[in-house]
Scaffold this motif. Structure first.
Motif, PDB file in Angstrom:
ATOM      1  N   GLU A   1      -2.441   7.375   6.149  1.00 57.65           N
ATOM      2  CA  GLU A   1      -3.656   7.013   5.510  1.00 57.65           C
ATOM      3  C   GLU A   1      -3.307   5.553   4.622  1.00 57.65           C
ATOM      4  N   ALA A   2      -2.158   5.518   3.986  1.00 59.43           N
ATOM      5  CA  ALA A   2      -2.026   4.219   3.399  1.00 59.43           C
ATOM      6  C   ALA A   2      -1.899   3.168   4.223  1.00 59.43           C
TER       7      ALA A   2
ATOM      8  N   ALA B   1       0.788  -1.249  -0.062  1.00 58.90           N
ATOM      9  CA  ALA B   1      -0.034   0.010   0.122  1.00 58.90           C
ATOM     10  C   ALA B   1       0.729   1.299   0.031  1.00 58.90           C
ATOM     11  N   LEU B   2       1.867   1.144   0.689  1.00 56.71           N
ATOM     12  CA  LEU B   2       2.822   2.387   0.952  1.00 56.71           C
ATOM     13  C   LEU B   2       3.574   2.516  -0.558  1.00 56.71           C
TER      14      LEU B   2
ATOM     15  N   ARG C   1       0.029  10.990   4.130  1.00 57.33           N
ATOM     16  CA  ARG C   1      -0.079   9.867   3.153  1.00 57.33           C
ATOM     17  C   ARG C   1       0.236   8.622   3.562  1.00 57.33           C
TER      18      ARG C   1
ATOM     19  N   GLU D   1       0.967   4.179  -2.923  1.00 53.77           N
ATOM     20  CA  GLU D   1       0.780   5.586  -2.555  1.00 53.77           C
ATOM     21  C   GLU D   1       1.925   6.350  -3.022  1.00 53.77           C
TER      22      GLU D   1
END
Length: 170
Positions: free
Chosen positions: A129-130, A36-37, A126, A40
């Motif tokens: 959130e990720a 996910a990171l 960010r 992002e």
């Protein structure tokens, strides 16, 4: 069975690790967080930063499993997490910080810290959130991390705060 208020609050932190919501924490949750990171921040998994993030995620998983996976099934249940956090980490959040450090260090690098080990507040939002934290809460958390108001958040601030969040229920 979760009994104390402290244990109830720590149990609520479990969802932060159970990225896929299947009721337990396993290696896939950590690699999913890394994925996910990388998405992002548009970073290739095979890049140096991508590989460092996956290595950090694996180290974090191994550390968590060593602390909390009492039955050795390579999955941490909510009860194992609570017992691991309560019995092994409450009195020593630095231990938790150190098992999280390689992952958090690599996450900052993926966010493009320009080699100074710090991320902007917006990049920190960010990152948070990720990892599945809703936007308003992520913004509040990131702003709180910028204690000196310079718009940058360093590795020590993130590691220390991360450890406190998962081991201290305030």
């Amino acid at each position: 069975m979760v009994t104390s208020e402290y244990e109830r609050r720590i149990a609520a932190r479990f969802a932060g690790f159970d990225q896929d919501g299947n009721g337990y924490i396993d290696r896939e949750d950590f690699s999913g967080a890394a994925k996910a990171l990388l998405a992002e921040f548009d970073t290739a998994a095979r890049s140096d930063r991508g590989q460092a993030l996956y290595i950090g995620a694996e180290a974090f998983w191994q550390g968590m499993a060593g602390i909390a996976d009492r039955d050795g099934d390579q999955r941490i249940t909510r009860e194992e997490f609570v017992n691991g956090a309560v019995k092994r980490l409450r009195d020593n959040p630095d231990r938790f910080a150190e098992i999280a450090r390689p992952f958090l260090h690599a996450a900052l690098a993926v966010a493009g810290t320009d080699g100074d080990g710090a991320a902007t507040v917006e990049d920190t939002v960010r990152i948070i959130e990720a990892l599945g934290v809703p936007g308003d809460l992520a913004r509040t958390a990131a702003a709180a991390l910028d204690s000196d108001g310079d718009g940058r958040i360093g590795e020590e601030e993130i590691v220390r705060s991360f450890a406190r969040y998962f081991t201290v229920p305030e």
